[in-house]
Write an enzyme that holds these catalytic residues in place. Structure first.
Site, PDB file in Angstrom:
ATOM      1  N   CYS A   1      71.463  51.795  49.465  1.00 51.88           N
ATOM      2  CA  CYS A   1      71.315  51.268  50.814  1.00 51.88           C
ATOM      3  C   CYS A   1      72.635  51.085  51.513  1.00 51.88           C
ATOM      4  CB  CYS A   1      70.672  49.890  50.789  1.00 51.88           C
ATOM      5  SG  CYS A   1      69.486  49.672  49.521  1.00 51.88           S
TER       6      CYS A   1
ATOM      7  N   ASN B   1      68.177  46.147  55.373  1.00 52.87           N
ATOM      8  CA  ASN B   1      68.271  47.590  55.126  1.00 52.87           C
ATOM      9  C   ASN B   1      66.922  48.263  55.211  1.00 52.87           C
ATOM     10  OD1 ASN B   1      67.274  46.254  52.850  1.00 52.87           O
ATOM     11  ND2 ASN B   1      67.658  48.095  51.649  1.00 52.87           N
ATOM     12  N   LEU B   2      66.865  49.475  54.704  1.00 52.59           N
ATOM     13  CA  LEU B   2      65.645  50.279  54.760  1.00 52.59           C
ATOM     14  C   LEU B   2      64.442  49.589  54.125  1.00 52.59           C
ATOM     15  CD1 LEU B   2      64.403  52.973  55.526  1.00 52.59           C
ATOM     16  CD2 LEU B   2      65.071  53.837  53.317  1.00 52.59           C
ATOM     17  N   CYS B   3      64.650  48.912  53.011  1.00 49.00           N
ATOM     18  CA  CYS B   3      63.490  48.306  52.351  1.00 49.00           C
ATOM     19  C   CYS B   3      63.475  46.792  52.516  1.00 49.00           C
ATOM     20  CB  CYS B   3      63.451  48.682  50.878  1.00 49.00           C
ATOM     21  SG  CYS B   3      63.552  50.439  50.600  1.00 49.00           S
ATOM     22  N   THR B   4      64.293  46.268  53.353  1.00 52.74           N
ATOM     23  CA  THR B   4      64.338  44.844  53.736  1.00 52.74           C
ATOM     24  C   THR B   4      64.743  43.876  52.622  1.00 52.74           C
ATOM     25  OG1 THR B   4      62.028  44.149  53.327  1.00 52.74           O
ATOM     26  CG2 THR B   4      62.462  45.286  55.413  1.00 52.74           C
ATOM     27  N   GLU B   5      65.355  44.374  51.515  1.00 55.06           N
ATOM     28  CA  GLU B   5      65.744  43.437  50.459  1.00 55.06           C
ATOM     29  C   GLU B   5      67.234  43.113  50.481  1.00 55.06           C
ATOM     30  OE1 GLU B   5      65.417  46.560  50.065  1.00 55.06           O
ATOM     31  OE2 GLU B   5      66.185  47.402  48.207  1.00 55.06           O
TER      32      GLU B   5
ATOM     33  N   THR C   1      60.912  49.335  44.331  1.00 52.95           N
ATOM     34  CA  THR C   1      60.862  50.155  43.097  1.00 52.95           C
ATOM     35  C   THR C   1      59.749  51.205  43.116  1.00 52.95           C
ATOM     36  OG1 THR C   1      59.403  48.707  41.778  1.00 52.95           O
ATOM     37  CG2 THR C   1      61.762  48.217  41.723  1.00 52.95           C
ATOM     38  N   ALA C   2      59.526  51.790  44.287  1.00 50.97           N
ATOM     39  CA  ALA C   2      58.412  52.741  44.409  1.00 50.97           C
ATOM     40  C   ALA C   2      58.508  53.859  43.375  1.00 50.97           C
ATOM     41  CB  ALA C   2      58.383  53.319  45.819  1.00 50.97           C
TER      42      ALA C   2
ATOM     43  N   ILE D   1      61.029  54.286  40.746  1.00 44.44           N
ATOM     44  CA  ILE D   1      61.441  54.009  39.364  1.00 44.44           C
ATOM     45  C   ILE D   1      60.355  53.281  38.574  1.00 44.44           C
ATOM     46  CG2 ILE D   1      63.923  54.116  39.819  1.00 44.44           C
ATOM     47  CD1 ILE D   1      63.968  51.039  39.675  1.00 44.44           C
TER      48      ILE D   1
END
Lengths: 766, 326
Positions: free
Chosen positions: A213, A425-429, A575-576, A578
């Protein structure tokens, strides 16, 4: 029909079913299966239909694989068999090319695929540490995903890396010495933790870009927009997802002094990013992605909500871009209390951009006063409830924009003097301070909780968990110095703050193993316990590293915490991909369903909840009829009465069956101990759509920093293809005609008796 | 008033709360919820995949696209010119005109494929003229529908009713419920192999639509039969209805044999497809009240169970088909 097989050397041979059956039997070697004949028979039956008149050895291998794959939902054993068949296909090719791991590494270096410095390690020693039996840790979906996208390919796109070589190559690209490499290899190959996808792709390779990210900020000038467009293109090229704060860009109708003209607002500029992202495909292994963040007081916010609509003016649509709102508390409060919203032009009210908390509230009120007293040129007053409802409608309809909370992110900023946290970021974490000349970078890895359970005592293996976290901190910190940074701004941020992000996956699987239902108070408590433990372990390790390697360079003695190596350490990613490799439930989410299909770049896979299948098989409850029933219930077992009191059904509640409020409670429990954020997707039943306003308000009130996708269970589905046809009930259709015909026929043959006495007994003659 | 009859433009323009045919109100609502637009799918990503297909794979893909491209608006014509004018119920009209609207979407979708993949428009559209079997599949429908369009069939007579019923049978059951399902199978097989995934995501949406259209057709046929039980007295007519389903299976199998005979494409063999078509045909027969003819009890294409369960998409990777426009 005579069937023939063309062999690898071109010779043609008669197809022999017996040979094929022997090959299938050999897959069963080492698996302790009592009814092996039945299994082989089933596979052979599937195969017989598939094999055409003329085929090749290679195609035959593939057809065997497909035949087994299709049986996976029937029993766990087929998953193991499909994995073995796929391993056979992968390994056979590689064995023809390479004598071993070292040979492969040398070839990779020669072909300029791998980094030359890998040679400095004792490769013979490392090769001796490879344990091929760990291939069996992988399930079929996991191995297929590795094969299609992760395993190294040569210049002709042929796979040259066995799964265990892959884990070792990744470890080689991270460890500083053999001991570290072996430790990392052991953890990865046992699926105890995994690095994020870019690390798995690029570790040890000449691409050398490990981070997932990047988060940058765009200023309100054409120079800045174009410079950042360039940065974004390069970040995207190297497999990073980009988050971009666009709040500073002036609104539609705002003055451009240098040209004495008016601005066309944010949308045309966002379109530039949409095109860039669409142009860069990351070699087909992953789509490049970007999310743009906007604070909802921006005058163009209404057009922003529509960006992901699929109809309307295409110049105002960004199909490839993600969008998110960076929501201040004051605006949520106004929505909650029904006070109006005011939208402003950031060029006129720049003080709002970086302010948060009470300060934002004061400045926002000042702007309102100025607006109402005629001191501002551009502003708009709107009903906050209308806005909120409209926003949620767009979220349900287009999946965008996501909702993230600006003040909550900034409240926990470890270095406020470095910069504010301008967006996630892209996945909001991610939650890292950044600025115009400092692009936040985060390198992620996630621990697989399901592999940290003492199965005998149904306890979490805390010791092992600590060991894993220790290695993860070292590994991620190592990466920061080995990483290639596609821009100067991103290098600066890392070298100042050294941020890393440790997250979790397999939470639901772990809960099932522990016998705790996801939808329960105990699970919320366990979430708290696990994350507080992880936080303590990670911080301790980072403080130790600070003594060894020095604290993060921007660290100041005046900070209210001891020196540590990394400004932030924790972030729970979705973790989509992995979690597929690890074969577990993703992130902290519930199992999507007990049987579902998953669309990925590798194609479509059917995923069954293996723990459920295992428990049912062990208890002798599993059969085809039950499997069909679960399918017919959309993968739910909650309404299947025959399982009552046989198994603990509540353990297997699926994502949509868990109250959204409980989903939020669990995410909040994790968030309490996560210094960055939790990327939390919400799963909402269509029936609860009217409650979305309450659900999202609850997420804010409970203190979540971020929400992510909102999945709504769609009610209209296609014809259920493989299930028995619906009974037509009372409706007979053309069947009535057939019955009538049949009846007339039978009446003809059974004509009324001619005997007058007998006729008296005949009901139709009376 | 029954479901079909002579109508004028002044008729049937008021919706009532207690619909005479609630099933069409339901079907209208379901179709409304299923509406999607081709722009939602980023099929540009599939262009590279397409270029890497083998010649037989390409041929199969092209002919499927060609068949769909020239059939979607044909289906619309049949409904618009033949069936819609004789519908007497407002909700039934709404349900069938929604279907007609959806055919636009499908047509539009295949048009975008033609453009994105740089296919030769003329040769794609001409496929249904040049391939004798594809041509026959379409002629089957056209012949029956020609008999009823422009007032040629009188919906108030028994003979007219039978003709109208036949055209709906051919259009919604045989064309959409059998011929289309054959192509669905190999489209889905492509995705199963990780190829052309975004186009196939669109086909998944088309499958949802088509299964609703199929229900439209079945409900219309059953209603006509129930309202006109004298149709059931004409055993030879009933036999012909059944036979036409069986005959179309043969026609489709001839076509599949030509495409798949002796080889596997996208992992599919002719033998599997043969059983699959028979399995689908049995379902159609049973839905109409006939006994199954082929007795294939299980769908041989097991990968299709992936279409029957909940779907989760990796958003970064494949266009999602799970968001709703309503």
């Amino acid at each position: 029909m005579e069937r023939v097989v063309v062999k690898r050397d071109g010779t043609v041979e008669k197809f022999q079913m017996k040979k094929l059956i022997d090959a299938i039997f050999s897959l069963l070697d080492g698996l302790d299966i009592p009814d092996d004949y039945e299994i082989v028979f089933k596979i052979a039956k599937e195969l017989d239909l598939k094999i055409p008149e003329k085929t090749s050895t290679e195609n035959l291998d593939y057809l065997v694989l497909k035949a087994i794959e299709h049986l996976i939902p029937k029993s766990l054993v087929y998953d193991a068999l499909a994995t073995r068949q796929l391993l056979k296909i992968i390994n056979r090719k590689i064995d023809r090319e390479f004598s071993g791991f070292k040979d492969y590494i040398e070839y990779g270096i020669k072909e300029k695929l791998l980094k030359p410095d890998l040679k400095q390690f004792d490769l013979d020693l490392l090769e001796s540490k490879i344990d091929y039996t760990r291939d069996f840790n992988l399930d079929y979906f996991g191995l297929s995903t590795l094969r299609d996208r992760y395993l190294m390919k040569d210049r002709n796109f042929q796979i040259i890396e066995k799964p265990q070589w892959f884990f070792m190559r990744v470890a080689l690209g991270i460890g500083n010495n053999e001991a570290e490499v072996i430790k990392i290899y052991n953890k990865l190959s046992n699926l105890e933790y995994l690095h994020s996808t870019p690390t798995l792709f690029n570790s040890g390779t000449l691409t050398n870009q490990y981070s997932s990210c990047y988060v940058n900020v765009i200023d309100d000038s054409l120079e800045s927009i174009m410079e950042k467009a360039r940065e974004i293109a390069f970040l995207a090229k190297y497999a990073g997802g980009v988050g971009t704060d666009i709040t500073r860009i002036r609104a539609t109708g705002s003055k451009i002094h240098s040209l004495n003209a008016k601005s066309s607002g944010i949308v045309p500029f966002i379109k530039i990013f949409d095109s860039i992202i669409n142009a860069i495909q990351q070699g087909g292994r992953r789509r490049s992605s970007q999310v743009v963040y906007l604070q909802p007081w921006h005058l163009d916010v209404e057009a922003f909500l529509d960006l992901r609509e699929t109809t309307g003016n295409p110049y105002f649509r960004t199909p490839s871009l993600n969008t998110a709102l960076w929501m201040p508390d004051e605006i949520m409060r106004r929505i909650k209390e029904g006070e109006p919203l005011y939208l402003f032009d950031p060029a006129e009210c720049p003080e709002l951009i970086t302010a948060y908390g009470e300060k934002f509230k004061t400045l926002y009120s000042n702007c309102i006063e100025k607006a109402e007293s005629g001191q501002l040129k551009l502003w708009k007053k709107i009903d906050s409830q209308d806005f909120y409802k409209r926003y949620l409608f767009k979220l349900a309809k287009t999946g965008h924009p996501w909702l993230t909370f600006k003040d909550r992110h900034n409240q926990y900023n470890p270095c406020p003097d470095y910069g504010v946290i301008n967006s996630s970021n892209l996945c909001t974490e991610i939650s890292i301070p950044n600025s115009l000349d400092s692009t936040a970078v985060c390198t992620l890895a996630s621990v697989n909780l399901a592999r940290h359970i003492l199965e005998s005592s149904k306890q979490i293996d805390w010791e092992k968990l600590k060991d894993t976290i220790d290695i993860m901190v070292v590994a991620l910190d190592n990466i920061l110095d080995k990483n290639f940074y596609p821009s100067e701004e991103s290098k600066k941020n890392t070298y100042d703050l050294r941020p890393i992000g440790i997250g979790v996956m397999g939470f639901h699987e772990a809960l099932i193993k522990l016998g705790i239902p996801y939808d329960s108070n105990e699970s919320v408590e366990l979430a708290r316990q696990i994350m507080s433990f992880i936080k303590e372990a990670a911080y301790k390790k980072s403080e130790e590293l600070a003594k060894e390697r020095g604290p993060f360079p921007f660290y100041k003695e005046s900070y209210p915490y001891p020196p540590r190596r990394n400004a932030v350490l924790l972030a729970i990613a979705p973790t989509a991909s992995i979690s597929i490799i690890a074969g577990t439930s993703s992130s902290i989410d519930g199992y999507f369903s007990n049987i579902f299909s998953r669309d990925t770049l590798s194609g479509k896979f059917i995923v069954v909840n293996k723990l459920l299948m295992k428990e049912l098989e062990e208890k002798g409850l599993w059969n085809e009829e039950l499997a069909e029933k679960i399918k017919a219930h959309g993968g739910s077992i909650q309404y299947i009465q025959e399982l009552d009191s046989k198994i603990n059904k509540s353990l297997y509640k699926t994502a949509y069956e868990i109250s959204p409020y409980r989903q939020i409670d669990i995410a909040t429990a994790f968030q309490e101990y996560v210094d960055q954020a939790v990327s939390k997707s919400l799963y909402i039943e269509e029936d609860l759509r009217d409650e979305m306003d309450k659900i999202y308000m609850y997420a804010w009130e409970k203190g979540l920093k971020s929400t992510y996708y909102c999945f709504i269970d769609k009610t209209v589905k296609g014809e259920k293809y493989t299930l028995a046809v619906n009974k037509r009930g009372e409706r007979r259709g053309f069947g009535l005609s057939l019955e009538k015909a049949a009846k007339e026929n039978s009446e003809e043959t059974k004509a009324c008796p001619t005997d007058p006495i007998l006729a008296k007994l005949c009901s139709s003659c009376e | 008033m029954s479901l079909i009859g002579k109508t004028s433009v002044r008729d049937n323009i008021r919706i009532t709360e207690d619909s005479k045919y609630p099933v069409f109100r339901d079907l209208y609502t379901k179709q409304k919820k299923a509406v999607w637009f081709p722009e939602e799918l980023n099929i540009q990503q599939d262009v590279l995949d397409y270029k890497s297909l083998s010649p037989t794979e390409k041929d199969l893909f092209d002919s499927a696209v060609g068949y769909f491209a020239s059939s979607e608006l044909l289906v619309q014509n049949v409904l618009g010119n033949g069936f819609f004018p004789v519908l007497t119920d407002p909700y039934a009209k709404m349900s069938f005109s929604t279907q007609m609207f959806m055919e636009n979407i499908h047509s539009d979708f295949f048009e975008i494929i033609l453009n994105s993949f740089d296919l030769d428009r003329k040769s794609i559209y001409d496929l249904t003229l040049e391939d004798d079997l594809l041509k026959e599949k379409q002629e089957l429908i056209v012949r029956a529908v020609d008999k009823i369009t422009y007032g040629k069939a009188d919906p108030d007579t028994l003979e007219g009713k039978k003709q109208i019923l036949t055209s709906i049978l051919l259009n919604n059951i045989i064309q959409e419920g059998l011929f289309f399902y054959s192509a669905f199978a190999y489209f889905f097989a492509m995705k199963d192999m990780g190829k052309i995934k975004n186009v196939v995501s669109g086909v998944e949406l088309i499958l949802i639509d088509e299964s609703l259209h199929l229900q439209n057709g079945i409900e219309a046929i059953l209603t006509i039969v129930e309202e006109n039980p004298e149709i059931l007295d004409d055993y030879s007519f009933i036999e012909r209805v059944k036979q036409s389903i069986v005959d179309s299976v043969d026609l489709e199998l001839d076509y599949l044999k030509r495409k798949f005979g002796g080889t596997t494409i996208f992992g599919l063999s002719y033998k599997e497809l043969e059983l699959y078509m028979k399995y689908i045909a049995d379902r159609r027969l049973v839905e109409l009240g006939f006994d199954p003819q082929f007795n294939v009890l299980e769908n041989p294409l097991k990968f299709l169970q992936k279409e029957d369960v909940k779907k989760l998409t990796n958003f970064f990777e494949v266009s999602s088909t799970e968001y709703t426009n309503f």
